[in-house]
Design an enzyme around this catalytic site. Structure first.
Site: not given
Length: 252
Positions: A10, A61, A88, A154, A158, A187
């Protein structure tokens, strides 16, 4: 006899959705490789979750191509077989009109959201193709489904995540590798503090309604990875009840 435990890697595991997913997976008995930039947080999570499962941490990173490959290459033998990859790590910087956008913000979003995802995937996928098994879940966003005012770069990053996800699913199909995307709307995480750079507006983003919680998304991610071998959850868009689209939120 128990089957061999699965190992999940993850990225962005130190907070938000990545953090919640680590805890959900640990609860379900999945061994973990947790990646992040904040070593102290990684060590804290490792200490807690090691009571349940085996945990290895990688401090790097994803924007740094060499460090990414070096970190994944350093995995000890019992963590080298990555059965599940959760891409993620991601961020948003600023909320500016395209004509006033910060080049530094643009670089950060494209480097983490797109190139970082690609670097990690490129390091992990050869092992999956060699075994002809594995699952990749890319954490996208409702911003990958629609574009909203001042979301320009942004949203672009995505949208790229979704295109890359579809490309991965096509290219890896013959290897039996599952590929999908989970795309949350609002979220309640540290996300807005990063986006608004600590501005007071960050404290109001989640007021007046109940936003999705990281645990809500983690449960959907686990649902996707726990399906039978013949089932692949290819794409999920999830909102809180108060949210109808990127720009329509029913607030009190």
């Amino acid at each position: 006899m128990n089957k061999t435990k699965k190992v999940a890697l993850i990225t962005g595991a130190t907070s938000g959705i990545g953090h919640a997913t680590a805890f959900e997976f640990a609860k379900q008995g999945i061994d973990l490789v947790l990646c992040g930039r904040r070593l102290n947080r990684l060590e804290t999570i490792q200490k807690v979750l090691s009571k349940l499962i085996n945990v290895h941490i990688l401090n790097f990173d994803v924007r740094d191509k060499q460090e990414t490959f070096k970190a994944i290459e350093s995995l000890p033998d019992k963590f080298r077989r990555i059965d599940i990859l959760i891409n993620n790590a991601g961020n948003a910087h600023g909320l500016d009109s395209i004509d006033e956008g910060s080049l530094e913000d643009w670089d950060a979003m494209m480097d983490i959201n797109v190139k970082g995802l690609l670097y990690v995937s490129r390091a992990i996928i050869p092992g999956m193709t060699a075994r002809k098994s594995g699952q990749i879940i890319n954490i996208g966003s409702s911003a990958g489904k629609e574009v909203y005012p001042k979301g320009n770069v942004y949203c672009g990053s995505k949208h790229a995540v979704l295109a890359i996800t579809e490309g991965m699913r096509i290219d890896l199909n013959t290897y039996g590798i599952k590929v999908g995307a989970i795309n949350p709307g609002l979220v309640e995480t540290e996300f807005s503090k990063v986006r608004f750079k600590g501005d007071k507006i960050a404290n109001t983003v989640y007021q007046g309604y109940k936003a999705l919680q990281p645990e809500d998304v983690a449960e959907v991610i686990y649902f996707a990875v726990s399906r039978p071998a013949h089932v692949n959850i290819a794409d999920v868009l999830m909102f809180c009840t108060a949210q109808a689209s990127s720009t329509i939120v029913n607030k009190e």
